[in-house]
Enzyme design. Structure first.
Site, mmCIF file in Angstrom:
data_model
loop_
_atom_site.group_PDB
_atom_site.id
_atom_site.type_symbol
_atom_site.label_atom_id
_atom_site.label_comp_id
_atom_site.label_asym_id
_atom_site.label_seq_id
_atom_site.Cartn_x
_atom_site.Cartn_y
_atom_site.Cartn_z
ATOM 1 N N GLY A 155 0.825 -1.210 0.000
ATOM 2 C CA GLY A 155 0.000 0.000 0.000
ATOM 3 C C GLY A 155 0.853 1.251 0.000
ATOM 4 N N SER A 156 0.354 2.255 0.698
ATOM 5 C CA SER A 156 0.992 3.570 0.602
ATOM 6 C C SER A 156 2.410 3.617 1.168
ATOM 7 C CB SER A 156 0.136 4.609 1.321
ATOM 8 O OG SER A 156 -1.129 4.668 0.694
#
Lengths: 463, 485
Positions: free
Chosen positions: B220-221
């Site tokens: 993810g981020s």
């Protein structure tokens, strides 16, 4: 027999002092190993070490004194080697007893006592081994009878797939072990009389002198008997042993290598047929080819044996430090695996060298023996031990398929131990005769009745 | 008859030679193979019965052998079983996992470095003891990580924490939840051990898995750190530049429109790099990824350790993956913020944070600090090893500033520690299909001279609202505080 005067001028030394010294070393091996077992398992020297060591020493000293008295010129190396092997075997059996809570070592010591007693009796009774040559056919019949005994219902007993035991009440007994010794005399007696007939040239084929067809009778008979043992008693080891013994003696008597080729071909043919048609034999061979095919079933014993040897490595785990009780029958056929595990490659090689010494001493006695019968008996007994050691040790180390023979002097087992002590007595007797400075008898070794059927001999015996 | 007797002698000699050669082969050359044969219970039993060395954290053993009065002489004990199970692994008859497996030679005393000790034992007639293994783990960081993660994911949750000392690569904490009790598996009651094993094996939460090194998920981020590093290192972007962003972004080709999940700070066409990082703007990093191109991004990821396995101290760690092959723009854009097919282990994300914290230099992670003899004499100390330079020092400094801003005024604010500058990044990775996302958090502190870099991964947290900052941040904070005191 015509002999070389120069050779006769050489007088062998008695060397009984050397024998005594070597016997002390052998006792150190036996009693030391026994003490080491106690130290390894319980951390202390066994309390009965004095009684045990004393008993062992007494047996050895009695044997030595008797040799001094009635066979003063006997080979000085044989008895110490045998004493060392027997002592080591006792200690290892004790070791396995401790692990498995059995009491085979006590039995073994008792059988050793019986063995030494028979050893003494044999030396006293057989003052001249050539006397045995008179009973060629009697001994032959007795040994055949002994071989048949396990097949009889009631007393015959099948153990681990091989029907080679008889049980009389509480006593069980392997008649093949005794038959083995008697057969040596039978073969020797027969061959020394018929050797010239058998040695006559036959056809020459591809550099090999093949025997004449009609001389094949005895070898065919032995072949048949061996195959019977193989098929009816499912005993691959004894079968190989008897036939191999016969071939070796036939070869020595006739000096014709052709017999070996014919015999080997016949045995291989029979064995190949047995592999295909006799389940027990086929199974043994299959285990040998791939013991890991069924490592927890049929291959279990051999696989555990191999693990034991590997675990021992070069110097072993130490007496009492391994787990030889993992191998079924480790006190018996597989005793060398126990030695390999706890005492390592060094001890296994040492044991093999001791056996090699016995064989070498037997063959040496055969070489210097002055009569043909004695030569053949010594060769036969030496070969029996060599073949037996090869088949058993080769079996437990996966050099050859496993068979059910005992390791001479080491394995627990009364019949085998007693028979082997008698073999030693006879070998000592032959070597005593051979090493004596003055030949007491010369050409009287052949029965005049038998001599008639002989072809006149024209060549010197010492070729 | 003497000629054939001599021939027979030779024949017998050959027989005995064959026996001797065969038995020498068996007991010398073949012995090692036979001893290592999986079915060889004899050797396994001896090994199981032996006094094995201890695995030590700080001053306390986390695995040791105690005398036992049953059929085996020693029993393996794990004093803090749940806390360290994923690291120690467990010792079972004829098998072992974790450090018990990777350090087996030392622990069992078979290692060549213990040869002299073995000789001394032999002469003294003592049974030989195995050597000890001292770990790099910081017991307080490990406890903090374990308890904070447990609090974050709840009793039914799954997740992992890894903390690394950036300057050396020492692993300070390695936690995986759910954990298990290795004592139950090491017991001499084989039936009970077998039952315990089956129960763990059947548990669908996979307690036996060491999630720190064996579970790879979309980062993810947190992967935006990698994209940002590639951007800064390429020279095309400077930290003070404006970067392309926007409320939505539709890359060339098929695929969904990328948006920022309601973070309005990202909506302008051009925003500062700091804003992009602090507010974790998907559109900004997707655009940057497409502009940088696949090769630059992959190179950067691989410099951080993706697509290779540089951790040797535990068995069966898995590689983190950066997809290979020509990616269409739409996939490349998603890769830029850690979706599509990028997958990372918690250890990998801790390595990313550690490399940034260490001025761009990635150190090889290690768990074994020291190998000792049974008498605690040092036999060998592990030297920190530089794996490679992941980014330039300048880019690393810029990246650190961005990540500090992310903690100070952005999404990673939960990890802020008063009086300290902390660098950090949240991540919430979408799984699709209506499943809750995975939460990530990576951080390091103090930002200017980092002593600890942390990665937190939350795989399942039943009944909790999963977000990287909300769940992962406090865990990372607790671990950093434990290390920094």
């Amino acid at each position: 027999m015509p002999n070389n005067a120069g050779l006769m001028g050489f007088v062998h030394r008695r060397r009984r002092g050397a024998e005594l010294f070597l016997l002390v070393l052998a006792l150190v091996v036996g009693v030391g190993a026994y003490a080491a077992v106690g130290l390894g398992v319980d951390g202390e020297v066994p309390t009965n070490i004095l009684g045990y060591g004393g008993w062992l020493a007494a047996l050895v000293v009695v044997a030595h004194v008797v040799v001094r008295m009635v066979a003063p010129y006997a080979d000085p190396v044989l008895l110490p080697v045998v004493a060392a092997l027997n002592g080591l075997g006792l200690a290892i059996i004790r070791r396995i007893d401790v692990a498995e809570d059995t009491s085979n070592a006590d039995n073994q010591l008792m059988f050793m006592t019986v063995g030494v007693a028979l050893f003494v009796a044999a030396l006293f009774l057989i003052r001249d081994h050539r006397l045995l040559g008179r009973y060629t056919y009697t001994l032959g019949l007795v040994s055949l009878g002994l071989l048949v005994l396990p097949m009889l219902p009631g007393i015959g007993n099948e153990v681990n797939g091989a029907r080679i035991w008889i049980a009389l009440g509480p006593l069980s007994f392997q008649p093949g072990e005794v038959a083995k010794v008697l057969l040596v005399f039978t073969f020797a007696g027969y061959l020394v009389v018929h050797r010239d007939a058998l040695a006559l040239a036959g056809r020459r084929l591809l550099f090999i002198d093949l025997p004449r067809g009609r001389d094949l009778g005895p070898i065919l008979a032995m072949w048949g008997i061996s195959l019977c043992i193989l098929i009816l008693q499912k005993d691959l080891g004894s079968s190989l042993l008897f036939f191999g013994l016969f071939l070796v003696m036939l070869y020595v008597a006739t000096e014709r290598a052709g017999w070996l080729f014919v015999g080997s071909a016949m045995f291989l043919g029979g064995a190949a047929a047995a592999y295909v048609f006799v389940g027990h034999v086929g199974q043994r061979v299959d285990i040998w080819l791939d013991p890991w095919a069924d490592p927890d079933g049929s291959g279990y014993q051999l696989v555990q044996s191999l693990y034991g040897f590997a675990w021992g490595g070069l110097i072993g785990q130490g007496l009492g430090q391994g787990v030889p009780d993992r191998i079924p029958e480790s006190h018996n056929d597989f005793i060398l695996a126990a030695i390999g595990e706890e005492l390592g490659l060094t001890a296994v090689i040492a044991v093999l060298l001791l056996y090699g010494l016995i064989v070498e001493r037997a063959l040496r006695a055969a070489l210097i023996c002055r009569d043909g019968f004695g030569k053949l008996v010594a060769v036969g007994l030496g070969s029996v031990i060599a073949l037996q050691v090869f088949v058993v040790v080769g079996g437990v180390t996966r050099l050859v398929p496993l068979t059910g023979l005992t390791t001479p002097f080491l394995s627990a087992g009364g019949s085998s131990l007693v028979a082997n002590w008698v073999i030693v007595a006879i070998l000592l007797r032959i070597s005593d005769q051979a090493r004596r400075p003055l030949p007491a008898l010369t050409d009287q070794d052949e029965d005049p009745d038998e001599a008639k059927t002989q072809v006149v001999k024209v060549v010197n015996d010492e070729r | 008859m003497n000629k054939p007797i001599r021939a027979i002698s030779t024949f017998c000699l050959l027989l005995f030679l064959a026996l001797m050669i065969n038995v020498s082969y068996l007991q010398f050359w073949a012995a090692e193979d036979l001893n290592e044969h999986p079915g060889n219970a004899r050797v396994a039993e001896a090994a199981f019965s032996r006094e094995r060395g201890a695995i030590i954290v700080g001053r306390d053993p986390i695995a040791r052998s105690v005398e036992s009065d049953d059929r085996y002489e020693f029993l393996r004990k794990y004093p803090k079983p749940w806390l360290y199970a994923n690291v120690t692994g467990y010792l079972q008859f004829a098998s072992q996992t974790g450090l018990e497996r990777s350090q087996n030679e030392i622990l069992s005393g078979e290692d060549p470095r213990l040869f002299v000790n073995r000789l001394v034992d032999l002469v003294r007639n003592e049974t030989n003891k195995g050597g000890n293994v001292l770990l790099t783990l910081d017991p307080e960081a490990q406890e903090a990580a374990y308890h904070a993660l447990e609090a974050a994911v709840g009793p039914e949750g799954e997740g992992s924490v890894v903390a690394i000392e950036p300057k050396t690569g020492k692993i300070l904490a390695m936690v995986s939840l759910p954990s298990y009790d290795p004592n139950e598996l090491a017991t001499h009651d084989f039936e009970a051990a077998g039952e315990a094993y089956r129960a763990l094996e059947d548990d669908e939460r996979e307690p036996l898995l060491n999630r720190a090194i064996q579970t790879r998920l979309f980062p993810g981020s947190t992967f935006k750190i990698v994209t940002a590093a590639a951007a800064l290192d390429s020279g095309d972007y400077a930290v003070d530049d404006l970067v392309p962003s926007g409320a939505t972004y539709q890359p060339n080709g098929v695929g969904n429109v990328i948006d920022n999940e309601g973070r309005t700070a990202c909506d302008a066409e051009k925003i500062t790099f700091e804003t992009a990082m602090a507010w974790s703007c998907n559109t900004a990093f997707a655009r940057m990824a497409v502009e940088l191109g696949e090769d630059a991004l992959r190179e950067q990821a691989e410099e951080f350790g993706f697509n290779s396995d540089s951790f040797d101290d535990l068995p069966s760690s898995v590689e983190s993956v950066f997809p290979t092959g020509d990616l269409e723009d739409t996939f490349l854009a998603q890769t830029g913020f850690g979706q599509f097919e990028v997958q990372a282990t918690p250890l990998q994300m801790a390595m990313v944070a550690a490399a940034v914290a260490n001025r761009g230099t990635l150190m090889k992670p290690y768990l074994v600090e020291e190998v000792q003899s049974a008498e605690y004499e040092t036999l060998e100390t592990t030297d920190p090893e530089e794996l490679r330079s992941a980014i330039g020092a300048g880019a690393a400094q810029d990246l650190t500033d961005l990540l500090v801003a992310t903690v100070d005024e952005g999404t990673a604010n939960v990890a802020a520690i008063p009086g300290l500058s902390v660098a950090g990044k949240t991540g919430t990775a979408q799984r699709g299909d209506g499943l809750p996302p995975y939460a990530w958090f990576t951080s390091f502190a103090p930002a200017e001279n980092a002593e600890v870099a942390v990665a937190v991964m939350i795989q399942e947290a039943p009944g909790k609202d999963i977000s990287g900052g909300g769940l992962g941040g406090p865990v990372a904070k607790a671990v950093m505080e434990a290390v920094l005191q």
